[in-house]
Design a protein around this motif. Structure first.
Motif, PDB file in Angstrom:
ATOM      1  N   ARG A  26      53.806  40.153  44.244  1.00 53.23           N
ATOM      2  CA  ARG A  26      53.557  38.725  44.472  1.00 53.23           C
ATOM      3  C   ARG A  26      52.537  38.519  45.584  1.00 53.23           C
ATOM      4  O   ARG A  26      51.657  37.663  45.488  1.00 53.23           O
ATOM      5  CB  ARG A  26      54.861  37.998  44.807  1.00 53.23           C
ATOM      6  N   SER A  27      52.625  39.316  46.641  1.00 57.21           N
ATOM      7  CA  SER A  27      51.658  39.205  47.736  1.00 57.21           C
ATOM      8  C   SER A  27      50.251  39.521  47.264  1.00 57.21           C
ATOM      9  O   SER A  27      49.287  38.839  47.627  1.00 57.21           O
ATOM     10  CB  SER A  27      52.048  40.142  48.880  1.00 57.21           C
ATOM     11  N   LYS A  28      50.118  40.560  46.439  1.00 64.27           N
ATOM     12  CA  LYS A  28      48.796  40.928  45.921  1.00 64.27           C
ATOM     13  C   LYS A  28      48.241  39.847  45.000  1.00 64.27           C
ATOM     14  O   LYS A  28      47.051  39.536  45.046  1.00 64.27           O
ATOM     15  CB  LYS A  28      48.877  42.261  45.183  1.00 64.27           C
ATOM     16  N   ALA A  29      49.088  39.267  44.172  1.00 62.74           N
ATOM     17  CA  ALA A  29      48.647  38.194  43.280  1.00 62.74           C
ATOM     18  C   ALA A  29      48.215  36.975  44.084  1.00 62.74           C
ATOM     19  O   ALA A  29      47.208  36.324  43.765  1.00 62.74           O
ATOM     20  CB  ALA A  29      49.761  37.824  42.309  1.00 62.74           C
ATOM     21  N   ASN A  30      48.951  36.650  45.129  1.00 58.48           N
ATOM     22  CA  ASN A  30      48.603  35.532  46.002  1.00 58.48           C
ATOM     23  C   ASN A  30      47.263  35.769  46.674  1.00 58.48           C
ATOM     24  O   ASN A  30      46.405  34.891  46.719  1.00 58.48           O
ATOM     25  CB  ASN A  30      49.689  35.375  47.069  1.00 58.48           C
ATOM     26  N   PHE A  31      47.070  36.982  47.217  1.00 62.24           N
ATOM     27  CA  PHE A  31      45.812  37.300  47.877  1.00 62.24           C
ATOM     28  C   PHE A  31      44.653  37.215  46.884  1.00 62.24           C
ATOM     29  O   PHE A  31      43.606  36.644  47.189  1.00 62.24           O
ATOM     30  CB  PHE A  31      45.855  38.698  48.500  1.00 62.24           C
ATOM     31  N   ALA A  32      44.835  37.770  45.690  1.00 64.73           N
ATOM     32  CA  ALA A  32      43.775  37.746  44.688  1.00 64.73           C
ATOM     33  C   ALA A  32      43.393  36.319  44.318  1.00 64.73           C
ATOM     34  O   ALA A  32      42.208  36.003  44.158  1.00 64.73           O
ATOM     35  CB  ALA A  32      44.207  38.532  43.456  1.00 64.73           C
ATOM     36  N   TYR A  33      44.376  35.459  44.186  1.00 64.31           N
ATOM     37  CA  TYR A  33      44.103  34.051  43.864  1.00 64.31           C
ATOM     38  C   TYR A  33      43.230  33.405  44.937  1.00 64.31           C
ATOM     39  O   TYR A  33      42.217  32.772  44.640  1.00 64.31           O
ATOM     40  CB  TYR A  33      45.418  33.277  43.724  1.00 64.31           C
ATOM     41  N   TYR A  34      43.613  33.569  46.194  1.00 62.20           N
ATOM     42  CA  TYR A  34      42.847  32.940  47.267  1.00 62.20           C
ATOM     43  C   TYR A  34      41.489  33.612  47.458  1.00 62.20           C
ATOM     44  O   TYR A  34      40.513  32.951  47.827  1.00 62.20           O
ATOM     45  CB  TYR A  34      43.655  32.912  48.570  1.00 62.20           C
ATOM     46  N   ALA A  35      41.373  34.901  47.187  1.00 59.61           N
ATOM     47  CA  ALA A  35      40.084  35.578  47.265  1.00 59.61           C
ATOM     48  C   ALA A  35      39.142  35.022  46.198  1.00 59.61           C
ATOM     49  O   ALA A  35      37.972  34.736  46.483  1.00 59.61           O
ATOM     50  CB  ALA A  35      40.263  37.081  47.108  1.00 59.61           C
ATOM     51  N   ARG A  36      39.626  34.866  44.963  1.00 56.86           N
ATOM     52  CA  ARG A  36      38.798  34.296  43.892  1.00 56.86           C
ATOM     53  C   ARG A  36      38.364  32.873  44.238  1.00 56.86           C
ATOM     54  O   ARG A  36      37.202  32.496  44.046  1.00 56.86           O
ATOM     55  CB  ARG A  36      39.552  34.287  42.560  1.00 56.86           C
ATOM     56  N   LYS A  37      39.282  32.106  44.786  1.00 57.60           N
ATOM     57  CA  LYS A  37      38.980  30.728  45.161  1.00 57.60           C
ATOM     58  C   LYS A  37      37.904  30.690  46.260  1.00 57.60           C
ATOM     59  O   LYS A  37      36.962  29.894  46.195  1.00 57.60           O
ATOM     60  CB  LYS A  37      40.268  30.046  45.643  1.00 57.60           C
ATOM     61  N   ALA A  38      38.032  31.559  47.251  1.00 59.88           N
ATOM     62  CA  ALA A  38      37.049  31.612  48.338  1.00 59.88           C
ATOM     63  C   ALA A  38      35.688  32.061  47.818  1.00 59.88           C
ATOM     64  O   ALA A  38      34.655  31.514  48.215  1.00 59.88           O
ATOM     65  CB  ALA A  38      37.536  32.551  49.435  1.00 59.88           C
ATOM     66  N   LEU A  39      35.672  33.046  46.931  1.00 59.10           N
ATOM     67  CA  LEU A  39      34.398  33.538  46.397  1.00 59.10           C
ATOM     68  C   LEU A  39      33.707  32.493  45.523  1.00 59.10           C
ATOM     69  O   LEU A  39      32.480  32.430  45.497  1.00 59.10           O
ATOM     70  CB  LEU A  39      34.617  34.828  45.614  1.00 59.10           C
ATOM     71  N   ARG A  40      34.475  31.682  44.810  1.00 56.80           N
ATOM     72  CA  ARG A  40      33.863  30.596  44.024  1.00 56.80           C
ATOM     73  C   ARG A  40      33.201  29.578  44.949  1.00 56.80           C
ATOM     74  O   ARG A  40      32.115  29.072  44.663  1.00 56.80           O
ATOM     75  CB  ARG A  40      34.903  29.906  43.161  1.00 56.80           C
ATOM     76  N   SER A  41      33.847  29.287  46.057  1.00 57.38           N
ATOM     77  CA  SER A  41      33.324  28.280  46.988  1.00 57.38           C
ATOM     78  C   SER A  41      32.233  28.819  47.894  1.00 57.38           C
ATOM     79  O   SER A  41      31.345  28.075  48.316  1.00 57.38           O
ATOM     80  CB  SER A  41      34.452  27.731  47.859  1.00 57.38           C
ATOM     81  N   HIS A  42      32.313  30.120  48.212  1.00 52.18           N
ATOM     82  CA  HIS A  42      31.385  30.726  49.171  1.00 52.18           C
ATOM     83  C   HIS A  42      30.918  32.092  48.665  1.00 52.18           C
ATOM     84  O   HIS A  42      31.250  33.123  49.250  1.00 52.18           O
ATOM     85  CB  HIS A  42      32.055  30.893  50.533  1.00 52.18           C
ATOM     86  N   PRO A  43      30.138  32.128  47.583  1.00 54.44           N
ATOM     87  CA  PRO A  43      29.730  33.421  47.028  1.00 54.44           C
ATOM     88  C   PRO A  43      28.858  34.233  47.979  1.00 54.44           C
ATOM     89  O   PRO A  43      28.769  35.451  47.852  1.00 54.44           O
ATOM     90  CB  PRO A  43      28.970  33.035  45.759  1.00 54.44           C
ATOM     91  N   ASP A  44      28.245  33.587  48.953  1.00 57.96           N
ATOM     92  CA  ASP A  44      27.392  34.299  49.895  1.00 57.96           C
ATOM     93  C   ASP A  44      28.176  35.098  50.927  1.00 57.96           C
ATOM     94  O   ASP A  44      27.598  35.897  51.654  1.00 57.96           O
ATOM     95  CB  ASP A  44      26.460  33.323  50.614  1.00 57.96           C
ATOM     96  N   CYS A  45      29.486  34.968  50.967  1.00 62.19           N
ATOM     97  CA  CYS A  45      30.264  35.644  52.013  1.00 62.19           C
ATOM     98  C   CYS A  45      30.285  37.156  51.826  1.00 62.19           C
ATOM     99  O   CYS A  45      30.559  37.891  52.772  1.00 62.19           O
ATOM    100  CB  CYS A  45      31.672  35.087  52.100  1.00 62.19           C
TER     101      CYS A  45
END
Length: 52
Positions: A26-45
């Protein structure tokens, strides 16, 4: 107050909820969700390029 009266939990149910929310999967799935969300908003990171 809008949630209602606070009542104690049955210890077995509290343990079950704790164990479910604390799983590695569950922790890994949660992290992956927020990582995908951050990358969509800030692909330059991760590109090393920042456009100001």
């Amino acid at each position: 107050m809008s949630a209602g009266t606070i009542r104690p939990l049955d210890p077995a149910l509290a343990r079950e909820a704790h164990d479910w929310t604390s799983t590695d999967r569950r922790s890994k799935a949660n992290f992956a969700y927020y990582a995908r969300k951050a990358l969509r908003s800030h692909p330059d990171c991760v590109s090393g390029q920042v456009d100001l």
